[in-house]
Write a protein that holds these residues in place. Structure first.
Motif, PDB file in Angstrom:
ATOM      1  N   LEU A   1       1.019  -1.257  -0.191  1.00 12.93           N
ATOM      2  CA  LEU A   1      -0.174   0.163   0.070  1.00 12.93           C
ATOM      3  C   LEU A   1       0.869   1.384  -0.042  1.00 12.93           C
ATOM      4  N   LYS A   2       1.915   1.257   0.784  1.00 14.51           N
ATOM      5  CA  LYS A   2       2.971   2.394   0.821  1.00 14.51           C
ATOM      6  C   LYS A   2       3.364   2.653  -0.641  1.00 14.51           C
ATOM      7  N   HIS A   3       3.692   1.587  -1.452  1.00 15.84           N
ATOM      8  CA  HIS A   3       4.080   1.850  -2.844  1.00 15.84           C
ATOM      9  C   HIS A   3       3.183   1.780  -4.006  1.00 15.84           C
ATOM     10  N   ARG A   4       2.140   1.759  -3.686  1.00 14.39           N
ATOM     11  CA  ARG A   4       0.836   1.462  -4.595  1.00 14.39           C
ATOM     12  C   ARG A   4       0.944   2.474  -5.478  1.00 14.39           C
ATOM     13  N   LYS A   5       0.944   3.673  -5.091  1.00  8.24           N
ATOM     14  CA  LYS A   5       0.781   5.002  -5.851  1.00  8.24           C
ATOM     15  C   LYS A   5       2.189   5.679  -6.410  1.00  8.24           C
ATOM     16  N   SER A   6       2.973   4.651  -6.068  1.00  7.60           N
ATOM     17  CA  SER A   6       4.657   5.069  -6.695  1.00  7.60           C
ATOM     18  C   SER A   6       4.335   4.746  -8.253  1.00  7.60           C
ATOM     19  N   SER A   7       5.231   5.472  -9.015  1.00  7.42           N
ATOM     20  CA  SER A   7       5.294   5.240 -10.514  1.00  7.42           C
ATOM     21  C   SER A   7       6.496   4.566 -10.854  1.00  7.42           C
ATOM     22  N   GLY A   8       6.409   3.694 -12.063  1.00  6.55           N
ATOM     23  CA  GLY A   8       7.814   3.072 -12.755  1.00  6.55           C
ATOM     24  C   GLY A   8       8.364   2.067 -11.903  1.00  6.55           C
ATOM     25  N   ASP A   9       9.672   2.051 -11.971  1.00  3.39           N
ATOM     26  CA  ASP A   9      10.334   0.766 -11.316  1.00  3.39           C
ATOM     27  C   ASP A   9       9.907   0.536  -9.769  1.00  3.39           C
TER      28      ASP A   9
END
Length: 507
Positions: A34-42
């Motif tokens: 969930l922490k990285h769900r809205k991150s982009s790319g790699d």
């Protein structure tokens, strides 16, 4: 089917051990995604790839073991004659093929997207599989009650039971030095022959009386090839029973019931674990929340009580009994799956409301004041416990064991098939639509509710006083390190000889 994976591939996965997860692992992994769900790319791909790779390896193992258990069928009944069981086996085979043959390893962003699409398909199939299992149990119960010879082996048909009861004074009696829960079926067995002499069976043969029994000692025991019926289990009341054909009276039926219960406990737990893995990942990816959360049990208990009363009132057409919720420590929290707790309390409260109404009210006395159903929540160091108490008349002592049977149902299988399938909701939507379900005939039932409780180290038990009421005790383990409570296929089949007519498809 043409979509099925080769048998050697299936056997390789099905023979592997499962990786049993804890609530802590589910929760920690979910929060990380969930922490990285809205991150982009790699960054987003790297976060999801680790979990995706684990699921890509683990899900075929669990689905393969489930299919292997269905094919081995360590129960005395021929479940392949039940259409929903055949549908469940076909579905498991296709699920296995989908992951192993038709979905690439999630090693690239594109492959990972394909894998998530496959999980979305599996999510819908998991719901269908759970419905098929519930419907199959209803049809199996109906076949057993009607004595369907296609499903029920000869030695468990009513005529055989009557023969054993009539022959109670003459049937071979067993005497064992071992009381192991899993006796060695290859060991010789001592029995009391009709002649009055103690004799030993051959390790590969078993003895039964040939022809009708009489009061004379003229009947002789004829050695027969032992037919593997696999009816002993750790739940068997007859701890040293090896073959139900040799027990008088109704003990054979009890042994068959116990082994069937053990098999379906395992099968339901396997299905439950597979569904949780799939739905948790899809929920994080598509909906932005994980299924294992830090919850306030009292909030879920209040919601289950409200929805149970709604269902009860709609069914009977008048106000349901009051549910009084008591919580000495109302702010307690714990790590758990919210819809698991909701479904268990919802089931217990529906049962309590129904028992209360049907015990106290008749068509001629609708104005009788109905006793309150009490729901008590307590928090200890090791568990969060719930007690659901009703004054619904209780359960006769002779029927207490039957409440945990998968083969006892309150509804005709044909009459509930459509509503049961419609009730096969995903974990995401179940809590929002449970109040639309019928009062009984669909849903988890007490045996499955107990399996949900036990899955992460909890338990469910009932204490009943006939003429008064029933108390149900539900325990949730507070240990976040409680691992999934289910066994591998090899453990399930450890004490059971496979049926050659069934297991050939597995090997």
């Amino acid at each position: 089917m043409s979509t099925q994976a080769p048998k050697d591939v299936f056997r390789r996965f099905a023979s592997k051990e499962m990786t049993k997860l804890t609530l802590s692992q589910y929760y920690t992994a979910g929060r990380h995604l969930l922490k990285h769900r809205k991150s982009s790319g790699d960054a987003r791909f790297s976060a999801f790839q680790l979990t995706a790779r684990f699921l890509y390896r683990e899900l075929p193992v669990r689905i393969g073991q489930t299919l292997g258990g269905l094919k081995h069928n360590p129960s005395p009944y021929n479940i392949r004659q039940i259409e929903p069981f055949r549908q469940l086996m076909d579905s498991c085979a296709d699920d296995f093929s989908l992951l192993v043959d038709r979905t690439p390893a999630p090693d690239t962003p594109k492959a990972n997207a394909e894998f998530v699409d496959a999980l979305r398909k599996l999510k819908g199939r998991c719901r269908g599989n759970m419905w098929a299992l519930s419907q199959a149990l209803r049809e199996l119960s109906s076949a057993i009650n009607s004595g369907d010879p296609r499903v029920v082996p000869d030695f468990l048909l009513p005529a055989a039971a009557e023969h054993r009861r009539a022959a109670e004074g003459h049937a071979p009696r067993h005497f064992y030095s071992s009381t192991l829960a899993y006796p060695d079926l290859s060991a010789p067995m001592a029995y009391l022959a009709p002649s009055g002499k103690m004799e030993m069976t051959d390790p590969i043969k078993w003895s039964q009386l040939s022809g009708p029994l009489t009061d004379s000692a003229a009947a002789v025991a004829t050695p027969q090839q032992w037919a593997p019926n696999r009816v002993c289990s750790e739940f068997c009341n007859e701890a040293s029973c090896r073959n139900p054909r040799l027990w008088p009276g109704d003990n054979a039926l009890q042994c068959a019931e116990n082994q069937t219960r053990r098999f379906f406990d395992w099968l339901y737990a396997m299905s439950l674990g597979t569904q949780l893995l799939v739905e948790d990942h899809v929920a994080i990816h598509d909906y932005g929340h994980n299924l294992v959360q830090i919850i306030q049990p009292l909030d879920i208990a209040n919601r289950a009580a409200r929805d149970a009363r709604t269902v009860c009132q709609r069914h009977y057409g008048f106000a349901a009994p009051e549910i009084r919720v008591v919580a000495p420590t109302p702010s307690v929290t714990t790590t758990y799956v919210p819809h698991y707790l909701y479904s268990m309390l919802f089931q217990l409260l529906k049962n309590a409301l129904r028992a209360t109404i049907e015990h106290h009210q008749t068509s001629a006395a609708r104005s009788v004041h109905l006793p309150v159903v009490r729901l008590v929540m307590a928090s200890g160091d090791e568990d969060v416990a719930f007690k659901v108490s009703d004054e619904g008349g209780g359960i006769p002592l002779s029927q207490v064991d039957a409440i945990w049977s998968y083969l006892k149902t309150t509804s005709d299988p044909a009459s509930v098939a459509s509503s049961a399938k419609n009730g096969a909701l995903s974990s995401v939507t179940f809590m929002n639509r449970a109040s639309d379900m019928p009062l009984f005939g669909v849903g988890d039932g007490l045996p499955m509710t107990r399996q949900i409780a036990r899955y992460f180290g909890g338990d469910l038990d009932l204490v009943s006083m006939e003429g008064v009421g029933t108390d149900a005790y539900l325990h949730l383990s507070r240990s976040r390190n409680a691992a999934e409570h289910t066994s591998d296929l090899s453990t399930l089949l450890h004490s059971a000889e496979p049926d050659p007519t069934v297991s050939s498809a597995f090997v």
